[in-house]
Structure formats: structure tokens, C-alpha cells
Design an enzyme around this catalytic site. Structure first.
Site, short mmCIF file in Angstrom:
data_model
loop_
_atom_site.label_atom_id
_atom_site.label_comp_id
_atom_site.label_asym_id
_atom_site.label_seq_id
_atom_site.Cartn_x
_atom_site.Cartn_y
_atom_site.Cartn_z
N ASP A 280 0.75 -1.31 0.02
CA ASP A 280 -0.05 -0.25 0.02
C ASP A 280 0.92 1.28 -0.11
O ASP A 280 0.42 2.15 0.76
CB ASP A 280 -0.88 0.10 1.25
CG ASP A 280 -2.16 -0.92 0.95
OD1 ASP A 280 -2.03 -1.77 0.19
OD2 ASP A 280 -3.01 -1.00 2.09
N ASP B 159 -4.65 -0.66 -1.87
CA ASP B 159 -6.10 -0.33 -1.13
C ASP B 159 -6.75 0.12 -2.32
O ASP B 159 -6.45 1.13 -3.05
CB ASP B 159 -5.55 0.40 0.11
CG ASP B 159 -6.43 0.37 1.00
OD1 ASP B 159 -6.91 -1.03 1.29
OD2 ASP B 159 -7.17 1.18 1.76
N HIS C 211 -10.67 0.97 -3.01
CA HIS C 211 -12.17 0.91 -2.53
C HIS C 211 -13.34 1.47 -3.19
O HIS C 211 -13.13 2.45 -3.93
CB HIS C 211 -12.23 1.84 -1.18
CG HIS C 211 -11.18 1.08 0.03
ND1 HIS C 211 -11.19 0.03 0.39
CD2 HIS C 211 -10.33 1.78 0.83
CE1 HIS C 211 -10.56 -0.23 1.61
NE2 HIS C 211 -9.88 1.09 1.73
N LYS D 197 -7.09 -4.93 -2.94
CA LYS D 197 -7.80 -5.40 -1.83
C LYS D 197 -8.80 -4.33 -1.10
O LYS D 197 -8.54 -3.16 -1.52
CB LYS D 197 -6.99 -5.97 -0.49
CG LYS D 197 -6.13 -4.70 -0.11
CD LYS D 197 -5.19 -5.27 0.74
CE LYS D 197 -4.20 -4.25 1.38
NZ LYS D 197 -4.78 -3.00 1.78
N CYS E 238 -2.25 -2.55 7.44
CA CYS E 238 -2.26 -3.44 6.44
C CYS E 238 -0.97 -4.31 6.45
O CYS E 238 -0.93 -5.65 6.17
CB CYS E 238 -2.32 -3.03 5.03
SG CYS E 238 -4.14 -2.32 5.00
C1 VGL Z 1 -4.80 0.83 5.63
C2 VGL Z 1 -6.55 1.89 7.04
C3 VGL Z 1 -7.38 1.53 5.94
C4 VGL Z 1 -3.34 0.44 5.23
C5 VGL Z 1 -5.84 0.54 4.56
O1 VGL Z 1 -2.94 0.26 4.28
O2 VGL Z 1 -2.72 0.16 6.36
N1 VGL Z 1 -5.02 1.31 6.81
N2 VGL Z 1 -6.93 1.01 4.91
ZN ZN Z 2 -8.48 1.27 3.31
#
Ligand code: VGL
Ligand code: ZN
Length: 206
Positions: free
Chosen positions: A11, A49, A51, A109, A154
Site C-alpha cells: 500500500d 488498497d 475501495h 484489496k 495492512c
Molecule cells: C490501511 C487503513 C485503511 C493500510 C488501509 O494500508 O494500512 N489502513 N485502509
Molecule cells: Zn483502506
């Protein structure tokens, strides 16, 4: 590193870097180090990430709630986040300094509207799979090394699942940065990983 060693770059996206919607302190500072680490690995997997706009983890989708409030979704405890990494937006892009040409595979994801996914193996319900465990098994992966953002979300959940799927798992801690909400969350996550037998190493140990 051997061919069976896999690096998971977690991420490293604009929204998790300074100026982004869910900025991790010094999130961008690890980019040169991660580029360097990638040079030593034959196989690099990146996670992203990704969404939908109305994802259940966004505070904006819960009237009266604000970012970092915690709610229950059935059996799942969910932290509510600012809107971030919306699929196809610049915030969801990889940091521009990241050498994305090194990625063999990108796992997206958090695409499920109703269940968030911190881990790059299993969604937060611990049931739905991304398929990464099958990919790693099919290439004969032995050791899994993780770096990226965020240490206590994550990276943490991905490392814990990696270990539970049977991979020897290591977190390159100087190539990670964390959110640290609630307070001391980074320290607690590191302890939990150590207690699980996950190696907490430094890039200098590779
Ligand atoms: C993450 C919070 C929400 C991360 C992703 O990549 O750690 N944290 N979405
Ligand atoms: Zn997220």
C-alpha cells in the site's frame, strides 16, 4: 535472496503519504529504501488498497460518525476512516517515486463494499480470500518479507495471515511506517507479531 523469497510491498499509495487522505507520518520516506530492497528480490508482489466510493469502512457512509470512531459490523470491529484509496482516483495510485516496473503481481484489496480488507490474504471477516495464498503456494514461496504502509494495519494483518498460511514471515521494520491509532498501536502490533514468531528485521539484515 533466493528465488523462493517473496517481497510484499504494501500500500505505498498517494493517500497514505503526506498530503493524502489518510496520510501516514513519513509514509513517503520509505520509498527510496523500498526501491533499494526490491533490487535484491527476484519476486515482488505489491498490494493496493482499492475501495469503492461507498465502502463500509468510510466514516462518511455512517451518519453521525467521524474518522477514527470504532464500530461493530456483526462480529467485526471496524475503525472508520476518512475516504481514501477510492478505486481509479489519483489517491489510489502508487507513490510516483516507487519503481512499479519491479512488480510481478499487484493484489487489490478492500474492493468489497460491505467488508474491509487490511490483509492482502483475507478480508476482515477472515473468510473471503484474495487468492494470494494460492499464488504464493503455486510458485513455491518459502519466505515472505513485508514492507510498506501501514505497520499497524495492512502490514500487520498481512504478516499475521502470511504466518498462519505457513510461510516463514519477516517484517522489514525500517521500511514500514504506521498510523499509531489508537495510541501505541504500532508497538502493540510489533509485539503481537513477535509473539507469533514473525521475524522483525531491519533492511540491513537482508
Ligand atoms: C490501511 C487503513 C485503511 C493500510 C488501509 O494500508 O494500512 N489502513 N485502509
Ligand atoms: Zn483502506
Amino acid at each position: 535472496m533466493a528465488k523462493q523469497d517473496v517481497l510484499i510491498v504494501t500500500d505505498i499509495q498517494n493517500d497514505f503519504c503526506p498530503g493524502g487522505a489518510l496520510a501516514v507520518k513519513e509514509g513517503d520516506a520509505i520509498v527510496p529504501l523500498v526501491n533499494n530492497i526490491m533490487e535484491g528480490f527476484y519476486r515482488v508482489v505489491a498490494t493496493q488498497d482499492w475501495h469503492p466510493k461507498h465502502q463500509v469502512s468510510f466514516a462518511s457512509n455512517h451518519p453521525g460518525k467521524k474518522p477514527y470512531d470504532v464500530i461493530r459490523l456483526g462480529d467485526i470491529t471496524q475503525v472508520l476512516w476518512p475516504d481514501h484509496c477510492v478505486a481509479g482516483t489519483p489517491g489510489a495510485d502508487f507513490h510516483p517515486g516507487l519503481q512499479t516496473d519491479k512488480f510481478h503481481l499487484v493484489v487489490r484489496k478492500g474492493v468489497n463494499l460491505a467488508v474491509d480488507s487490511y490483509s492482502t490474504f483475507l478480508e476482515n471477516d477472515k473468510k473471503l480470500k484474495t487468492g494470494l495464498d494460492g499464488y504464493l503456494k503455486s510458485i513455491g514461496a518459502d519466505r515472505v518479507f513485508l514492507c510498506g504502509l501501514a505497520t499497524d494495519y495492512c502490514v500487520f494483518y498481512s504478516a499475521m495471515d502470511s504466518a498462519s498460511f505457513g510461510f516463514k514471515t519477516y517484517v522489514i521494520i525500517d521500511a514500514c511506517r504506521g498510523i499509531d491509532v489508537p495510541e501505541n498501536n504500532i508497538e502493540r502490533s510489533i509485539q503481537a507479531m513477535k509473539d507469533t514468531g514473525i521475524g522483525i528485521i531491519s533492511s540491513g539484515d537482508l
